[in-house]
Design a protein around this motif. Structure first.
Motif, PDB file in Angstrom:
ATOM      1  N   ASN A 169      81.071  18.587  32.118  1.00  0.00           N
ATOM      2  CA  ASN A 169      81.858  19.734  32.568  1.00  0.00           C
ATOM      3  C   ASN A 169      81.163  21.046  32.206  1.00  0.00           C
ATOM      4  O   ASN A 169      80.338  21.109  31.278  1.00  0.00           O
ATOM      5  N   PRO A 172      83.440  16.850  28.088  1.00  0.00           N
ATOM      6  CA  PRO A 172      83.883  18.248  27.993  1.00  0.00           C
ATOM      7  C   PRO A 172      82.718  19.228  27.856  1.00  0.00           C
ATOM      8  O   PRO A 172      81.630  18.861  27.385  1.00  0.00           O
ATOM      9  N   ASP A 178      85.077  24.817  34.556  1.00  0.00           N
ATOM     10  CA  ASP A 178      86.042  23.705  34.604  1.00  0.00           C
ATOM     11  C   ASP A 178      86.693  23.604  35.981  1.00  0.00           C
ATOM     12  O   ASP A 178      87.917  23.688  36.127  1.00  0.00           O
ATOM     13  N   GLN A 211      88.356  21.818  38.414  1.00  0.00           N
ATOM     14  CA  GLN A 211      89.061  20.547  38.483  1.00  0.00           C
ATOM     15  C   GLN A 211      89.039  19.953  39.890  1.00  0.00           C
ATOM     16  O   GLN A 211      89.008  18.730  40.046  1.00  0.00           O
TER      17      GLN A 211
END
Length: 488
Positions: free
Chosen positions: A425, A453, A429, A431
């Motif tokens: 990521n 992350p 971020d 999504q």
């Protein structure tokens, strides 16, 4: 118990953080719990040689004030003579059986015992039964609070009392189960004011919302520990032979080296030794720069040049490998840019792999950026599973598709079903893109997608340091390695 005079009057206020502030004559002391506060007030009563009055205030309760007498030995009784305004409230509250019974009602309930004499209360109401405010002639006694365990939190002081009478008066109808009483599926309060009350008066107050959150957090932590144990068992599962995993992505700077190092470190830390990360790259790699340094500069090329003189012993590799300390694996790095790489070809990769697989149980290959390079094809060929890697960026997504296509066209489509997609990521971020990457991986038959992350410590190109990773990042690498091990 001796008579408690109105002064000094102690006020214990339950704070938002569940500490207790005790005020007397304008002076304020703070205590960690109601238990500690009562113990301190008991000492003050002992010094005065008589009981003292205590008003407990819980702003979060539907009945914010409760009245006590604290004796010289630290024991606590409900105050038989609370302020008159509270009695009037009680009188009105008794009209309805739909409301939860509060701590003050316990005083009324005990007072309704036929052995006790009721005390009349003046009222403007024409209903004589509503004017009666019975008070107890006796109170429950408890041991000195020094013998009561410390508590951590304040909760709502309202409860359905346990009735001991054989009959009920018309003005005191049967009390239904209250939301303030703990249900069979939920243990009574143990923390704060309600926990103290439960221990002191042997009741079953329900936990407050705050205590429920603490319990929920405890359950979540236990669930996490259970998942961690399960994940570790998957990683530590016995394997019947050596296994090689290739990290692939046809993009320079696509995260292959970062992924290869941390996969190997996770295997090393959780599974144990005999793990090797090897850099098979037609261009200069960065594994040597970002891993722990050794007392030499030898690389994969040096190993290949000396294959004929090496036996299948770790001692023969000491001059080439780079131990990674607490990460408990070895690194075999690619040669620097400008080195004559003419001997680094597909056959040399296969030969070195044959030697190394006899010495290591797990091998992670950090591959290059060209699907046409013989070294890339050889690395995919000798691998038992693949890790496709992509940052959460659109250009990485496009090159991920190209990488999957190249694996199929090279004749290794069956290995895609034993592969994992690791999405690293970014700070943005995105999504929506992560969902698209996940859907794409599923469509291609990739076993699963793990999102790593965003990790600030890895953004500046500094040496890898597993101990600086965020717990969420470590968890993600554990899950990635467990999923990989499931394919082996």
């Amino acid at each position: 118990m001796a008579t408690a005079f109105p002064r000094p009057l102690y006020t214990a206020t339950i704070q938002e953080d569940d500490t207790v502030q005790v005020t007397v004559d304008g002076l304020v002391d703070e205590y960690a719990s109601m238990n500690d506060a009562v113990a301190a007030i008991g000492k003050k009563a002992n010094a005065l040689r008589r009981p003292v009055k205590l008003t407990a205030i819980d702003p979060r309760s539907e009945q914010p004030e409760t009245y006590f007498i604290v004796d010289t030995d630290g024991s606590v009784d409900l105050d038989p003579d609370p302020p008159a305004k509270t009695r009037a409230k009680r009188s009105r509250r008794s009209k309805s059986t739909e409301q939860g019974v509060t701590l003050t009602d316990i005083i009324d309930d005990d007072a309704n015992d036929p052995a006790d004499a009721p005390e009349a209360v003046e009222s403007d109401s024409n209903d004589h039964e509503e004017d009666l405010d019975p008070m107890p002639a006796r109170n429950k006694r408890v041991p000195a609070s020094g013998s009561t365990p410390a508590v951590r939190q304040a909760v709502t002081p309202a409860v359905t009392p346990k009735r001991t009478k054989t009959s009920e008066s018309p003005s005191s109808p049967p009390v239904e189960e209250s939301s303030f009483t703990s249900s069979e599926s939920e243990p009574p309060a143990e923390l704060g004011f309600a926990g103290w009350w439960n221990r002191t008066f042997k009741t079953a107050l329900a936990p407050s919302a705050h205590e429920r959150r603490i319990r929920a957090d405890d359950r979540d932590q236990e669930d996490q520990r259970r998942r961690d144990r399960s994940t570790r068992k998957r990683i530590q599962r016995p394997l019947d032979s050596h296994h090689t995993i290739a990290v692939v992505q046809l993009k320079g700077g696509g995260g292959k080296t970062t992924m290869a190092y941390h996969l190997a470190a996770t295997y090393g830390r959780v599974r144990g030794g005999n793990v090797l990360a090897i850099e098979i790259n037609e261009n200069q790699g960065t594994l040597a720069e970002r891993s722990h340094h050794a007392g030499h500069e030898r690389t994969t090329l040096d190993l290949i040049r000396n294959l004929d003189s090496l036996n299948r012993r770790i001692s023969d590799l000491i001059r080439y490998i780079r131990p990674q300390g607490d990460d408990r694996f070895h690194v075999l790095a690619a040669p620097p840019e400008g080195t004559d790489r003419s001997r680094v070809d597909g056959s040399s990769v296969t030969s070195s792999h044959e030697l190394l697989q006899a010495l290591y149980g797990i091998m992670i290959m950090d591959t290059g950026n060209s699907a046409q390079a013989p070294t890339w094809k050889a690395a995919v060929d000798v691998s038992d599973a693949l890790v496709f890697v992509a940052h959460n960026r659109e250009d990485d997504f496009n090159l991920l598709k190209a990488t999957v296509k190249a694996v199929r066209e090279a004749g290794y489509g069956d290995k895609i079903t034993k592969s994992v997609l690791a999405v690293i990521n970014t700070a943005t971020d995105n999504q929506d893109r992560i969902h698209r990457l996940t859907d794409y991986a599923q469509l291609e038959g990739i076993t699963g997608t793990i999102v790593i992350p965003f990790e600030p410590t890895l953004q500046e190109g500094e040496p890898f340091d597993y101990d600086r990773l965020q717990p969420e990042t470590v968890d993600a690498y554990h899950e990635a390695v467990a999923l990989l091990t499931d394919q082996l």
